[in-house]
Design a protein around this motif. Structure first.
Motif, mmCIF file in Angstrom:
data_model
loop_
_atom_site.group_PDB
_atom_site.id
_atom_site.type_symbol
_atom_site.label_atom_id
_atom_site.label_comp_id
_atom_site.label_asym_id
_atom_site.label_seq_id
_atom_site.Cartn_x
_atom_site.Cartn_y
_atom_site.Cartn_z
ATOM 1 N N TYR A 4 -4.453 -3.498 6.288
ATOM 2 C CA TYR A 4 -5.321 -3.550 7.471
ATOM 3 C C TYR A 4 -5.319 -4.955 8.070
ATOM 4 O O TYR A 4 -5.186 -5.115 9.281
ATOM 5 N N ARG A 5 -5.465 -5.965 7.213
ATOM 6 C CA ARG A 5 -5.470 -7.354 7.707
ATOM 7 C C ARG A 5 -4.137 -7.705 8.366
ATOM 8 O O ARG A 5 -4.110 -8.394 9.384
ATOM 9 N N ASN A 8 -6.503 -2.696 2.094
ATOM 10 C CA ASN A 8 -7.234 -3.748 2.810
ATOM 11 C C ASN A 8 -6.281 -4.833 3.297
ATOM 12 O O ASN A 8 -6.414 -5.338 4.414
ATOM 13 N N ALA A 11 -9.757 4.061 5.253
ATOM 14 C CA ALA A 11 -10.239 3.110 4.239
ATOM 15 C C ALA A 11 -11.582 3.549 3.665
ATOM 16 O O ALA A 11 -11.826 3.397 2.464
ATOM 17 N N HIS A 57 0.822 -1.215 0.000
ATOM 18 C CA HIS A 57 0.000 0.000 0.000
ATOM 19 C C HIS A 57 0.852 1.259 0.000
ATOM 20 O O HIS A 57 0.525 2.240 -0.681
ATOM 21 N N LEU A 75 -7.184 -2.140 -2.547
ATOM 22 C CA LEU A 75 -6.936 -3.556 -2.264
ATOM 23 C C LEU A 75 -5.675 -3.750 -1.424
ATOM 24 O O LEU A 75 -5.663 -4.552 -0.484
ATOM 25 N N GLN A 82 -12.284 4.069 -0.232
ATOM 26 C CA GLN A 82 -13.344 3.404 -0.992
ATOM 27 C C GLN A 82 -14.163 4.422 -1.774
ATOM 28 O O GLN A 82 -14.504 4.193 -2.934
#
Length: 155
Positions: A68-69, A65, A88, A11, A62, A92
């Protein structure tokens, strides 16, 4: 694919493309919509940006995300995860509005290239393109600001 690049969170690298291409699409769409005299000179660049900008926003989203995970899995405090969630949600919206801007800009490109259809349709699409460009620009700024604020708070 969206987790890391060369050991660095993807990211952090992918976001730079969205930071460049999405505002360029917004600017190009505004110029194309309000300045008919230059349309023939910038149509190819605007068409290219209409493809590249939403893709760069999608890849940023993506990879965000995935980031974040990774943070969730490594036990990052809930307070920081909440800040990532706010960031986020802006990201989006940036993707959704950049995609909408790309579609409207593409329709305007096709309509003006073929010189068919009622003049009111061209004017209507131009107005929608300008509004979407401004909204998209707002969300790019808010996304970047929320991400930068988090980065500086944890450094």
């Amino acid at each position: 694919m969206f987790e890391t690049i060369n050991g660095m969170p993807a990211h952090v690298l992918m976001v730079h493309a969205a930071v460049v291409f999405v505002p360029l699409l917004a600017l190009g769409a505004i110029v194309f919509a309000v300045w008919p005299a230059v349309r023939g000179r910038i149509d190819w660049a605007v068409a290219l940006l209409a493809v590249v900008a939403p893709l760069s926003a999608l890849f940023s989203m993506l990879s965000g995300n995935a980031f974040y995970r990774m943070r969730e899995a490594d036990g990052t405090p809930e307070q920081f995860l909440d800040q990532i969630g706010v960031h986020a949600s802006y990201g989006q919206r940036t993707f959704v509005f950049s995609l909408g801007l790309a579609v409207v800009t593409g329709a305007l490109l096709l309509l003006t290239r073929r010189a068919t259809g009622p003049k009111a349709l061209s004017i209507g699409l131009s107005v929608v393109a300008v509004v979407l460009a401004v909204v998209t620009g707002y969300f790019v700024v808010m996304t970047g600001d929320s991400g930068a604020a988090m980065s500086w708070k944890i450094s």
